[in-house]
Write an enzyme that holds these catalytic residues in place. Structure first.
Site, mmCIF file in Angstrom:
data_model
loop_
_atom_site.group_PDB
_atom_site.id
_atom_site.type_symbol
_atom_site.label_atom_id
_atom_site.label_comp_id
_atom_site.label_asym_id
_atom_site.label_seq_id
_atom_site.Cartn_x
_atom_site.Cartn_y
_atom_site.Cartn_z
ATOM 1 N N GLN A 120 31.290 31.290 -52.494
ATOM 2 C CA GLN A 120 32.426 30.640 -51.722
ATOM 3 C C GLN A 120 32.855 31.422 -50.433
ATOM 4 O O GLN A 120 33.191 30.998 -49.371
ATOM 5 C CB GLN A 120 33.521 30.655 -52.576
ATOM 6 N N GLU A 166 30.487 30.943 -47.750
ATOM 7 C CA GLU A 166 30.655 29.724 -47.015
ATOM 8 C C GLU A 166 31.871 29.774 -46.294
ATOM 9 O O GLU A 166 31.812 29.041 -45.104
ATOM 10 C CB GLU A 166 30.737 28.653 -47.981
ATOM 11 N N TYR A 167 33.122 30.366 -46.631
ATOM 12 C CA TYR A 167 34.125 30.595 -45.730
ATOM 13 C C TYR A 167 33.935 31.279 -44.455
ATOM 14 O O TYR A 167 34.332 30.827 -43.230
ATOM 15 C CB TYR A 167 35.198 31.289 -46.622
ATOM 16 N N ILE A 168 33.223 32.314 -44.493
ATOM 17 C CA ILE A 168 32.600 33.051 -43.307
ATOM 18 C C ILE A 168 31.864 32.193 -42.351
ATOM 19 O O ILE A 168 32.290 32.182 -41.167
ATOM 20 C CB ILE A 168 32.111 34.498 -43.736
ATOM 21 N N GLU A 175 34.258 29.770 -40.587
ATOM 22 C CA GLU A 175 35.086 30.266 -39.484
ATOM 23 C C GLU A 175 34.323 30.310 -38.294
ATOM 24 O O GLU A 175 34.944 30.085 -37.219
ATOM 25 C CB GLU A 175 35.393 31.562 -39.895
#
Length: 130
Positions: free
Chosen positions: A119, A122-124, A127
């Site tokens: 997670q 994936e977030y990085i 962005e």
């Protein structure tokens, strides 16, 4: 499963997600110095005995996943990362800092578990697709 490391009499697997921002987002942009900052951060990690697992430099913030051992404290690692990187980056790019200040004094840190690792990664990645 993350790699398990071994010390003298103990085993560990410790990773942190760390984020910090530039002090004046509307004025300072890290655009153009990402490669230099990445090299500086990698050298700081090597000099201090922790590992950069993943790094992304945005125009206004730094995103890291680091691996360390149980003897390394978060405040000490953050102080080294932010303090040394600001000093070295401002020496070569004085236009980035106002009054010698580059980073906000605050930061975000979270432990990474096997469940959160995907997670956070994936977030990085998301962005940087914006």
């Amino acid at each position: 499963m993350k790699t398990i490391n071994y010390g003298r009499g103990y085993a560990y697997s410790i990773e942190y997600h760390i984020v910090w921002c530039v002090k004046y987002r509307e004025i300072i942009s890290l655009h153009g110095v990402e490669d230099l900052l990445q090299k500086i951060i990698q050298k700081i990690a090597n000099d201090n005995g922790f590992e950069i697992v993943e790094i992304k430099i945005a125009t206004d913030s730094v995103y890291l996943c680091i691996g360390c051992n149980p003897q390394q404290s978060i405040p000490t690692m953050i102080k080294a990362l932010k303090g040394v990187s600001a000093r070295l980056l401002l020496q070569s790019n004085p236009e980035l800092g106002m009054n010698g200040s580059l980073w906000k004094p605050s930061y975000f840190v979270a432990t990474m578990s096997n469940h959160l690792e995907h997670q956070i990664s994936e977030y990085i990645q998301k962005e940087f697709k914006k």
